[in-house]
Design a protein around this motif. Sequence first.
Motif, short mmCIF file in Angstrom:
data_model
loop_
_atom_site.label_atom_id
_atom_site.label_comp_id
_atom_site.label_asym_id
_atom_site.label_seq_id
_atom_site.Cartn_x
_atom_site.Cartn_y
_atom_site.Cartn_z
N ASN A 32 24.42 -11.72 -47.14
CA ASN A 32 24.54 -11.51 -45.62
C ASN A 32 23.56 -10.35 -45.08
O ASN A 32 22.99 -9.77 -46.05
N ASN A 33 23.47 -10.21 -43.82
CA ASN A 33 22.47 -9.29 -43.28
C ASN A 33 22.96 -7.73 -43.44
O ASN A 33 22.29 -6.76 -43.21
N LEU A 34 24.26 -7.39 -43.97
CA LEU A 34 24.63 -6.13 -44.05
C LEU A 34 24.14 -5.52 -45.45
O LEU A 34 23.95 -4.36 -45.58
N THR A 35 24.00 -6.65 -46.55
CA THR A 35 23.70 -6.14 -47.82
C THR A 35 22.39 -5.40 -47.85
O THR A 35 21.41 -5.75 -47.28
N GLY A 36 22.44 -4.08 -48.54
CA GLY A 36 21.44 -3.12 -48.74
C GLY A 36 21.34 -2.14 -47.64
O GLY A 36 20.51 -1.25 -47.49
N ASN A 37 22.08 -2.21 -46.54
CA ASN A 37 22.40 -1.40 -45.27
C ASN A 37 23.23 -0.38 -45.42
O ASN A 37 24.45 -0.51 -45.73
N THR A 38 23.02 0.61 -44.77
CA THR A 38 24.04 1.84 -44.65
C THR A 38 24.29 2.15 -42.98
O THR A 38 23.31 2.03 -42.28
N TYR A 39 25.58 2.27 -42.76
CA TYR A 39 25.97 2.42 -41.33
C TYR A 39 27.09 3.59 -41.15
O TYR A 39 27.62 3.88 -42.04
N LYS A 40 26.94 4.03 -39.88
CA LYS A 40 27.92 5.24 -39.73
C LYS A 40 28.93 4.60 -38.79
O LYS A 40 28.71 4.33 -37.58
N MET A 41 30.31 4.82 -39.08
CA MET A 41 31.26 4.16 -38.30
C MET A 41 32.03 5.44 -37.58
O MET A 41 32.14 6.42 -38.48
N GLU A 42 32.37 5.30 -36.61
CA GLU A 42 33.08 6.56 -35.82
C GLU A 42 34.14 6.08 -34.89
O GLU A 42 33.80 5.31 -34.01
N THR A 43 35.42 6.75 -35.35
CA THR A 43 36.52 6.12 -34.45
C THR A 43 37.17 7.60 -34.08
O THR A 43 36.69 8.49 -34.43
N GLU A 44 38.48 7.52 -33.30
CA GLU A 44 39.11 8.71 -33.07
C GLU A 44 39.81 9.29 -34.06
O GLU A 44 39.86 10.62 -34.26
N PHE A 45 40.08 8.61 -35.33
CA PHE A 45 40.67 9.17 -36.52
C PHE A 45 39.66 9.48 -37.61
O PHE A 45 39.86 10.23 -38.31
N LEU A 46 38.31 8.83 -37.70
CA LEU A 46 37.52 8.72 -38.73
C LEU A 46 36.10 8.66 -38.42
O LEU A 46 35.49 8.26 -37.49
N LYS A 47 35.19 9.40 -39.39
CA LYS A 47 33.81 9.17 -39.41
C LYS A 47 33.51 8.71 -40.77
O LYS A 47 33.85 9.51 -41.72
N VAL A 48 32.67 7.64 -41.05
CA VAL A 48 32.66 7.03 -42.19
C VAL A 48 31.22 6.42 -42.58
O VAL A 48 30.46 5.96 -41.46
N ARG A 49 30.53 6.58 -43.68
CA ARG A 49 29.36 6.03 -43.92
C ARG A 49 29.73 5.03 -44.80
O ARG A 49 30.41 5.13 -46.04
N LEU A 50 29.18 3.68 -44.51
CA LEU A 50 29.56 2.42 -45.34
C LEU A 50 28.10 2.17 -45.65
O LEU A 50 27.25 1.79 -45.02
N PHE A 51 27.99 2.02 -47.16
CA PHE A 51 26.71 1.39 -47.73
C PHE A 51 27.15 0.08 -48.22
O PHE A 51 28.10 0.04 -49.18
N PHE A 52 26.75 -1.14 -47.81
CA PHE A 52 26.89 -2.36 -48.30
C PHE A 52 25.89 -2.68 -49.46
O PHE A 52 24.81 -3.30 -49.24
N GLU A 53 26.43 -2.47 -50.80
CA GLU A 53 25.72 -2.48 -52.11
C GLU A 53 25.39 -3.86 -52.36
O GLU A 53 24.21 -4.02 -52.88
#
Length: 105
Positions: A3-24
């Motif tokens: 999929n197009n996510l694989t190998g990419n890193t994203y930052k997710m921000e919500t009112e409760f969390l900030k998370v780094r997501l690395f699709f390994e």
Amino acid sequence: MKNNLTGNTYKMETEFLKVRLFFESDNSLVFTILDGDLTAIGHTEKVETTIAEIRPNVYMVAWKEISGATVTHVEDHENGIVYSNATLPNGGFYTMKGTIRPFRD
């Protein structure tokens, strides 16, 4: 199928969390809590994922964490929007909406 996510890193921000997501890979990601109230800041975990492409650049991503928490995202990368539902081991349920963008250090 890759999929197009694989190998990419994203930052997710919500009112409760900030998370780094690395699709390994097509079926795993590594998340790191950057800020928030739901999990300890700095917590990093590799999880097995199920990823379904809803349409180009929109994915449903789901996983279960070691703690027993379950997470399901609908990630709209075209518009930079994420919808997230998380069920915590203590019975807490969170419905969140926020942003998702490529991660920049």
